[in-house]
Design an enzyme around this catalytic site. Sequence first.
Site, mmCIF file in Angstrom:
data_model
loop_
_atom_site.group_PDB
_atom_site.id
_atom_site.type_symbol
_atom_site.label_atom_id
_atom_site.label_comp_id
_atom_site.label_asym_id
_atom_site.label_seq_id
_atom_site.Cartn_x
_atom_site.Cartn_y
_atom_site.Cartn_z
ATOM 1 C CD GLU A 94 23.545 4.932 -2.209
ATOM 2 O OE1 GLU A 94 23.495 6.172 -2.030
ATOM 3 O OE2 GLU A 94 23.430 4.097 -1.282
ATOM 4 C CD1 TRP A 95 28.305 6.775 -8.587
ATOM 5 C CD2 TRP A 95 29.166 4.797 -9.161
ATOM 6 N NE1 TRP A 95 29.577 7.001 -9.074
ATOM 7 C CE2 TRP A 95 30.130 5.802 -9.435
ATOM 8 C CE3 TRP A 95 29.481 3.458 -9.442
ATOM 9 C CZ2 TRP A 95 31.382 5.512 -9.980
ATOM 10 C CZ3 TRP A 95 30.731 3.171 -9.977
ATOM 11 C CH2 TRP A 95 31.659 4.184 -10.238
ATOM 12 C CB ILE A 96 29.459 5.300 -2.963
ATOM 13 C CG1 ILE A 96 28.332 4.446 -2.361
ATOM 14 C CG2 ILE A 96 29.988 6.309 -1.942
ATOM 15 C CD1 ILE A 96 27.125 5.218 -1.926
ATOM 16 C CG ASP A 197 38.306 -8.140 4.029
ATOM 17 O OD1 ASP A 197 39.492 -7.969 4.368
ATOM 18 O OD2 ASP A 197 37.963 -8.464 2.881
#
Length: 289
Positions: A94-96, A197
């Site tokens: 998904e593009w955030i 991380d």
Amino acid sequence: MVQMHSMLSKAIQTYFDTSEIITWKQVYGGDINESFYIRTASGSYFIKIQTAPPPCFFHSEKSGLDTIRLTKTISVPNVFHVYEDGEVGCLILEWISGKKTEQAAEKLGNLLALMHNHTGEKFGFANNGYIGKLPQPNQWLDSWIDYYRTCRLQPQIRLAEEKGLLPLSIFKKLNKLMQELEQWIPEKPKASLLHGDLWSGNWMAGENGEPYLIDPSVFYGHDEFELAFTELFGGFPAGFYHAYQEVNPLSKDYEDRKELYQLFYLLVHLNLFGKSYVNAVERIVNRYV
């Protein structure tokens, strides 16, 4: 680039979105993968591609994102497709899109604390993973000290030795330090689910400042280990830590062992980026040995 466009189009339209591709472009920011933004008539996607990726590289990332998602605490991008055949790997997410703000960072601290309250019975994780592009071995252990020694410090120390990155005097002190970890590290803290991380580049803000975690290297470990790394290179405002401790207060002994936890990440950076990190590793080793 025409060939890349064709490959990306085929990947999206074959597996989950058959609508027309309106625009696509390469995006930059990481040093491991080639990354692209694609917008179709149905949605927008972020695609990571790597030639000859290490085994299960993107599947490991998907597993980490799925594990975090199941806690129903902090958001992660939806995973639409993962593909690896040894020659090429591809992860479609998904593009955030949003803006990091003080409020978003405070909410991140709050939600991260809630995620850390999801605990396991042992330390470790079911699957091996990666930290950057370096293999990250995992297993299940009853002792946090044993896990930190055998699954975190030892592999990085061994790799640094193979690469000739540290003088013998520091290796001797590192080996001594690994035998004395119980002086500073608890054997059985709660086994919190950790991102693994978490530096400033591995969280994003979406709509309305909603924080998202990306690029995880998940496992169950001491929550202080995660917080120590957030302090190593800066990038997290004071409000993040205040919001975190309102939910999950840190131990009074945290400052005594913080640098010992940061040692792992400095060894990772030493192995990834070279000898510019030698002095930082030596300074920490000399504090504890």
